[in-house]
Design an enzyme around this catalytic site. Sequence first.
Site, PDB file in Angstrom:
ATOM      1  N   HIS A   1       6.256   7.181  47.881  1.00  0.00           N
ATOM      2  CA  HIS A   1       7.580   7.331  48.576  1.00  0.00           C
ATOM      3  C   HIS A   1       8.525   5.950  48.438  1.00  0.00           C
ATOM      4  O   HIS A   1       8.510   5.056  49.189  1.00  0.00           O
ATOM      5  CB  HIS A   1       7.232   7.328  49.985  1.00  0.00           C
ATOM      6  CG  HIS A   1       8.627   7.603  50.911  1.00  0.00           C
ATOM      7  ND1 HIS A   1      10.017   7.226  51.089  1.00  0.00           N
ATOM      8  CD2 HIS A   1       8.975   8.883  51.701  1.00  0.00           C
ATOM      9  CE1 HIS A   1      10.727   7.468  51.844  1.00  0.00           C
ATOM     10  NE2 HIS A   1      10.290   8.588  52.091  1.00  0.00           N
TER      11      HIS A   1
ATOM     12  N   GLU B   1      11.060   9.249  44.763  1.00  0.00           N
ATOM     13  CA  GLU B   1       9.692   9.394  45.302  1.00  0.00           C
ATOM     14  C   GLU B   1       8.974  10.620  44.117  1.00  0.00           C
ATOM     15  O   GLU B   1       9.579  11.695  43.912  1.00  0.00           O
ATOM     16  CB  GLU B   1       9.645   9.979  46.518  1.00  0.00           C
ATOM     17  CG  GLU B   1      10.497   9.187  47.475  1.00  0.00           C
ATOM     18  CD  GLU B   1      10.816   9.742  48.826  1.00  0.00           C
ATOM     19  OE1 GLU B   1      10.034  10.700  49.373  1.00  0.00           O
ATOM     20  OE2 GLU B   1      11.853   9.509  49.278  1.00  0.00           O
TER      21      GLU B   1
HETATM   22  O1  TA6 Z   1      11.513  11.277  51.592  1.00  0.00           O
HETATM   23  C1  TA6 Z   1      12.569  11.461  52.434  1.00  0.00           C
HETATM   24  C2  TA6 Z   1      12.349  11.676  53.668  1.00  0.00           C
HETATM   25  O2  TA6 Z   1      11.521  12.877  54.031  1.00  0.00           O
HETATM   26  C3  TA6 Z   1      13.524  11.777  54.722  1.00  0.00           C
HETATM   27  O3  TA6 Z   1      13.718  13.138  55.285  1.00  0.00           O
HETATM   28  C4  TA6 Z   1      13.278  10.391  55.708  1.00  0.00           C
HETATM   29  O4  TA6 Z   1      12.629  10.977  56.893  1.00  0.00           O
HETATM   30  C5  TA6 Z   1      12.357   9.617  54.852  1.00  0.00           C
HETATM   31  O5  TA6 Z   1      11.281  10.505  54.197  1.00  0.00           O
HETATM   32  C6  TA6 Z   1      11.914   8.619  55.666  1.00  0.00           C
HETATM   33  O6  TA6 Z   1      10.923   9.343  56.624  1.00  0.00           O
HETATM   34  P1  TA6 Z   1      10.171   8.119  57.753  1.00  0.00           P
HETATM   35  O7  TA6 Z   1       9.159   9.036  58.359  1.00  0.00           O
HETATM   36  O8  TA6 Z   1       9.466   7.087  56.948  1.00  0.00           O
HETATM   37  O9  TA6 Z   1      11.471   7.719  58.636  1.00  0.00           O
END
Ligand code: TA6
Length: 298
Positions: free
Chosen positions: A169, A272
């Site tokens: 991520h 990601e």
């Molecule tokens: O990768 C995008 C995502 O799924 C968004 O929906 C946002 O929630 C991000 O991940 C970050 O997630 P987190 O749980 O780290 O706040």
Amino acid sequence: MTSHALNEHYGIPGEVQFIAGEGGFTKAVISNRHAAAEVYLHGATVTAFQPRGKAPVLWLSPQAVFKPGKAIRGGIPVCWPWFGPHPTDSTKPQHGFARTAQWSVVSTATLPDDSTELRLHLSDDAQTRSIWPHSFRLELAVVIGSSLRVALRTQNTGNDPMKVGCALHSYFHVGDIHRVEINGLDGRDYVDQPDGNRIKHQTGPVKIEQEVDRIYLDTEDECVIQDTALARSIRVAKSGSKSTVVWNPWIAKSKALADIPDDGYLGMVCVETTNAAKDARFVAAGASSEVVQIISVE
Ligand code: TA6
């Protein structure tokens, strides 16, 4: 293992040192002729990568919270064994448990081209099995050179098949989000999460002019983040993945998330490398599956 013991076993003088970082979490500080980097054992999170003579490549929130049970906001959190909310149980942690687990060091090494390799691992225990009833060995191999190579290998050490969703991520540092374009996703369909998960079609480069939270489908292609403000391109190549997620929280979500500054959206974008949505993978008993992300700057 204490930092002292880690340095005894895995330290490489002048190249790899383990020290207490934010929140008292142990981090590996890596420096070689190609680049500098930092990797926390908390979540096996690469939090910094900076090639010599270039601006930092990864974005780490100045409001990131370093405490047990909380994912580090920035760098490259490891989302595993599911991406996003748990498929059936909303009480289970968003993005799985790997990004908040304490990983162990497997090895460190200086490679022939003077790059540095750090391998970390996480295996199942009573706590993980209480959340997810499978036996596994997870390994993250990080190679810090002129590029950054991150490989997440899942090994099914149990007797039953398991379905794994995951993400490297990655949060990237950009000079000005208004002057960023992401190439490599033209012609792909994507799940537009802020718009009711509608399936849409990408035409041309991705521009960030609102909250963007998209799962691009059926793509094995390299993405290129064109960062005009910093006069550079960040290449994000991958293998073992057919889905790419692009996320920027934009204004409202930046204000809503305590670990992102209100103006945080201006200097970051996530690209990601994932096995997300229909790209989640079945790993048979005794089998392995690997996702690789390779980051380079031009
Ligand atoms: O990768 C995008 C995502 O799924 C968004 O929906 C946002 O929630 C991000 O991940 C970050 O997630 P987190 O749980 O780290 O706040």
